[in-house]
Design a protein around this motif. Structure first.
Motif, PDB file in Angstrom:
ATOM      1  N   ASP A  46       0.809  -1.072   0.110  1.00  0.00           N
ATOM      2  CA  ASP A  46       0.105   0.053  -0.041  1.00  0.00           C
ATOM      3  C   ASP A  46       0.980   1.144  -0.078  1.00  0.00           C
ATOM      4  O   ASP A  46       0.403   2.279   0.364  1.00  0.00           O
ATOM      5  CB  ASP A  46      -0.958  -0.024   1.304  1.00  0.00           C
ATOM      6  CG  ASP A  46      -0.364   0.053   2.483  1.00  0.00           C
ATOM      7  OD1 ASP A  46       1.032   0.010   2.414  1.00  0.00           O
ATOM      8  OD2 ASP A  46      -1.014   0.153   3.598  1.00  0.00           O
ATOM      9  N   SER A  50      -3.013   3.067  -1.852  1.00  0.00           N
ATOM     10  CA  SER A  50      -3.934   1.981  -2.018  1.00  0.00           C
ATOM     11  C   SER A  50      -3.440   0.585  -2.215  1.00  0.00           C
ATOM     12  O   SER A  50      -2.051   0.536  -2.734  1.00  0.00           O
ATOM     13  CB  SER A  50      -4.763   2.163  -3.349  1.00  0.00           C
ATOM     14  OG  SER A  50      -3.904   2.439  -4.392  1.00  0.00           O
ATOM     15  N   MET A  51      -4.137  -0.466  -1.817  1.00  0.00           N
ATOM     16  CA  MET A  51      -3.575  -1.606  -1.886  1.00  0.00           C
ATOM     17  C   MET A  51      -3.463  -2.031  -3.443  1.00  0.00           C
ATOM     18  O   MET A  51      -4.256  -2.045  -3.966  1.00  0.00           O
ATOM     19  CB  MET A  51      -4.405  -2.693  -1.096  1.00  0.00           C
ATOM     20  CG  MET A  51      -3.581  -3.961  -0.610  1.00  0.00           C
ATOM     21  SD  MET A  51      -2.415  -3.705   0.646  1.00  0.00           S
ATOM     22  CE  MET A  51      -3.386  -2.767   1.696  1.00  0.00           C
ATOM     23  N   ASN A  92       3.407  -3.200   7.361  1.00  0.00           N
ATOM     24  CA  ASN A  92       2.550  -2.452   8.044  1.00  0.00           C
ATOM     25  C   ASN A  92       1.270  -3.650   8.613  1.00  0.00           C
ATOM     26  O   ASN A  92       0.816  -4.122   7.802  1.00  0.00           O
ATOM     27  CB  ASN A  92       2.110  -1.148   7.498  1.00  0.00           C
ATOM     28  CG  ASN A  92       1.502  -1.254   6.226  1.00  0.00           C
ATOM     29  OD1 ASN A  92       0.563  -1.953   6.147  1.00  0.00           O
ATOM     30  ND2 ASN A  92       2.043  -0.385   5.297  1.00  0.00           N
ATOM     31  N   SER A  94      -1.876  -2.544   8.055  1.00  0.00           N
ATOM     32  CA  SER A  94      -3.037  -2.673   6.804  1.00  0.00           C
ATOM     33  C   SER A  94      -2.755  -3.879   5.805  1.00  0.00           C
ATOM     34  O   SER A  94      -3.615  -4.296   5.296  1.00  0.00           O
ATOM     35  CB  SER A  94      -3.048  -1.081   6.214  1.00  0.00           C
ATOM     36  OG  SER A  94      -1.794  -0.828   5.597  1.00  0.00           O
ATOM     37  N   GLU A  95      -1.328  -3.816   5.480  1.00  0.00           N
ATOM     38  CA  GLU A  95      -0.893  -4.974   4.720  1.00  0.00           C
ATOM     39  C   GLU A  95      -1.260  -6.315   5.091  1.00  0.00           C
ATOM     40  O   GLU A  95      -1.640  -7.226   4.481  1.00  0.00           O
ATOM     41  CB  GLU A  95       0.630  -4.628   4.162  1.00  0.00           C
ATOM     42  CG  GLU A  95       0.700  -3.486   3.240  1.00  0.00           C
ATOM     43  CD  GLU A  95       2.295  -3.246   3.179  1.00  0.00           C
ATOM     44  OE1 GLU A  95       2.518  -2.549   2.280  1.00  0.00           O
ATOM     45  OE2 GLU A  95       2.956  -3.870   3.804  1.00  0.00           O
ATOM     46  N   LYS A  97      -3.290  -7.159   7.572  1.00  0.00           N
ATOM     47  CA  LYS A  97      -4.700  -7.529   7.720  1.00  0.00           C
ATOM     48  C   LYS A  97      -5.459  -7.572   6.152  1.00  0.00           C
ATOM     49  O   LYS A  97      -6.293  -8.266   6.130  1.00  0.00           O
ATOM     50  CB  LYS A  97      -5.483  -6.478   8.321  1.00  0.00           C
ATOM     51  CG  LYS A  97      -5.091  -6.318   9.639  1.00  0.00           C
ATOM     52  CD  LYS A  97      -6.126  -5.313  10.537  1.00  0.00           C
ATOM     53  CE  LYS A  97      -5.998  -5.252  12.123  1.00  0.00           C
ATOM     54  NZ  LYS A  97      -6.664  -4.565  12.961  1.00  0.00           N
ATOM     55  N   ALA A  98      -4.789  -7.119   5.203  1.00  0.00           N
ATOM     56  CA  ALA A  98      -5.618  -7.172   3.845  1.00  0.00           C
ATOM     57  C   ALA A  98      -4.751  -8.389   3.225  1.00  0.00           C
ATOM     58  O   ALA A  98      -5.442  -9.011   2.189  1.00  0.00           O
ATOM     59  CB  ALA A  98      -4.908  -6.054   3.070  1.00  0.00           C
TER      60      ALA A  98
END
Length: 513
Positions: A46, A50-51, A92, A94-95, A97-98
């Motif tokens: 990200d 954005s992913m 990180n 967010s990465e 969890k995604a």
């Protein structure tokens, strides 16, 4: 919404065409290609806000240095059993969890079958199968990397590594192929997904699964943890979404260290089934096990018991009908007339032992019935005697049957094998499938298969037989159309469902993502 659409388009563009094996290459090229481990490595990042997914290496073998500890990655081994998501220790939040959702989106966009299993691996918990894709993989304090996997070139020569629990710790090839991290004797807990929360399952009910539910199984062993997310075929969309969310939540609570494995009903890996230590997995027909929400069981119930190639057994509840019987398996029938254990001519002792557990659950004293010597009360309980799969070929199975898909989605007609134990859901309605039972060869024509697939698949099937070194040239090929499958075909599938295609199975699978 516009940004989301752009992100999805970029994601799809990064995937590239589905990895495939073309059967029409010259022999030398075919052997060389198949002996090279298929796959591609992608990075999830990200960094741009954005992913996004980007290609790191279009084909294996890979090098361990390609995995940055600050990123997450997807390893695709060409639509085989597993898609791996590797989480770097310094990626990180967010990465990390995604990672699960990125892997699910990847499977959807690649249009891989339900057989494809998603595994999320944190750094330090890599499986043997994952490591085999790296030519220089070294664990901490290890001086040499894992050996290269041996893959036979021609599809007629593919070897299966037999399952032997006693050699789990010494036979890495066996452990890798069957996904066995240990012998299943570690500690585990099971929760049912209910109203967006995890509800503990009574340990007395361990091993029982309902098609209308989703479950999380946390398994702990000496060197790590695994979270199995089991999703029933009749589970609601809300529960499917909740099971994915709760998996991430449980993973977070354990510091992101567990391996995550998503399991669709009927596709249970050997290691998950091994947790029940000799007892069969009992899968109930639809319904739910939640308190106050159980579907009322009928007065008559029928369970189909079959042992897999990894020597694990499932007892799957099926429609009460004599046509469901199979000469190669065991069945338990409970009716107002009593409990019957029916043994087909080809049923194994292990399947009969599993039948005892089913009888213990259903209650009552069982009457054992041998195929061909059924009392009138048995047929009456099944609403009359009907034709079922009773051919002698099935009774004497020496080699495991194999299933292949023929498709021209890539622009040319190719053939790919469905790995491991296949199920009815692996029959793609928009393809032509080849079922090889060694004594017979079937061509199954999906209703949505196109003209090129319908005309080209028979030629591929004939070439497959003619090139078989065991000498099966000239073996008759039986063509079968979707929705008109006879017992000689359906008998090779565990718990065949005649209502399967009232809704396209691939629509159900895609709806899970």
């Amino acid at each position: 919404m516009e940004e989301e659409g752009q992100e999805t388009a970029e994601f799809i563009a990064a995937l590239g065409p589905k990895t495939a094996i073309a059967p029409s290459t010259p022999d030398d090229e075919k052997v060389e290609s198949a002996n090279r481990k298929k796959g591609a490595l992608y990075m999830i990042s990200d960094a741009s806000g954005s992913m996004k997914l980007s290609v790191v290496a279009p084909s294996s073998p890979f090098k361990q240095a390609m995995l940055s500890p600050e990123e997450c990655y997807i390893l695709d081994n060409g639509g085989d059993k597993n898609i791996f998501v590797w989480k770097g220790p310094r990626a990180n939040m967010s990465e990390r969890k995604a990672a699960m959702s990125a892997g699910q989106k990847f499977i959807k966009e690649k249009n891989y079958s339900s057989k494809c299993r998603l595994q999320v691996l944190p750094a330090g918990a890599e499986t043997i199968l994952f490591k085999q894709f790296f030519i220089d993989w070294k664990d901490k304090d290890e001086t040499t990397g894992p050996s290269q996997a041996h893959v036979i070139g021609r599809i007629a020569k593919v070897e299966q590594v037999p399952f032997d629990a006693s050699s789990l710790h010494t036979n890495k090839a066996m452990a890798a192929q069957h996904g066995m991290v240990d012998d299943g004797k570690g500690k585990f807990e099971i929760w049912r997904v209910e109203n967006g929360e995890l509800v503990p399952v009574d340990s007395a009910s361990y091993g029982h699964f309902y098609g209308g539910d989703c479950y999380l199984i946390l398994y702990k062993y000496k060197t790590g943890q695994i979270i199995y997310t089991w999703q029933g075929l009749k589970a609601t969309q809300d529960e499917l979404a909740a099971s994915a969310f709760l998996t991430v939540k449980l993973d977070d609570s354990m510091g992101g260290s567990p391996v995550q494995v998503r399991v669709t009903q009927g596709q249970e890996p050997p290691h998950l089934m091994s947790l029940f230590q000799g007892r069969p997995m009992i899968i109930h027909l639809g319904g739910t096990s939640r308190k106050g929400g159980q579907t009322q069981s009928g007065n008559t119930r029928l369970f189909h018991i079959r042992q897999s190639t990894s020597h694990m057994t499932r007892a799957v509840e099926v429609e009460v009908c004599a046509s469901k019987l199979n000469t190669n398996d065991a069945f338990v029938l409970k009716s107002p007339s009593g409990v019957f254990v029916w043994r087909g001519v080809g049923a194994s002792d292990d399947e009969m032992e599993a039948a005892k557990h089913v009888v213990g659950f259903l209650g009552g004293s069982a009457t054992h019935v041998a195929e061909g010597k059924e009392p009138a009360a048995f047929w009456s309980s099944l609403n009359g005697k009907k034709a079922y799969q009773d051919c002698k070929t099935l009774q004497n199975v020496i080699r495991a049957p194999r299933l292949f898909g023929c498709s021209n989605k890539s622009g040319r007609l190719i053939i790919e094998e469905v790995p491991g134990d296949f199920t009815q859901s692996d029959l793609a309605t928009d393809d032509v499938m080849i079922l090889d039972t060694w004594g017979q060869l079937f061509l199954w024509i999906g209703k949505e298969a196109n003209a090129q697939e319908r005309t080209g698949a028979p030629k591929l099937a004939r070439e497959y037989l003619d090139s078989d070194p065991t000498g099966r040239k000239g073996l008759p090929i039986t063509t079968i159309k979707q929705g008109a499958e006879p017992p000689i075909f359906t008998g090779w599938f565990h718990a065949w469902d005649t209502k399967m295609w009232e809704t396209d199975p691939y629509d159900r699978i895609r709806a899970r993502f």
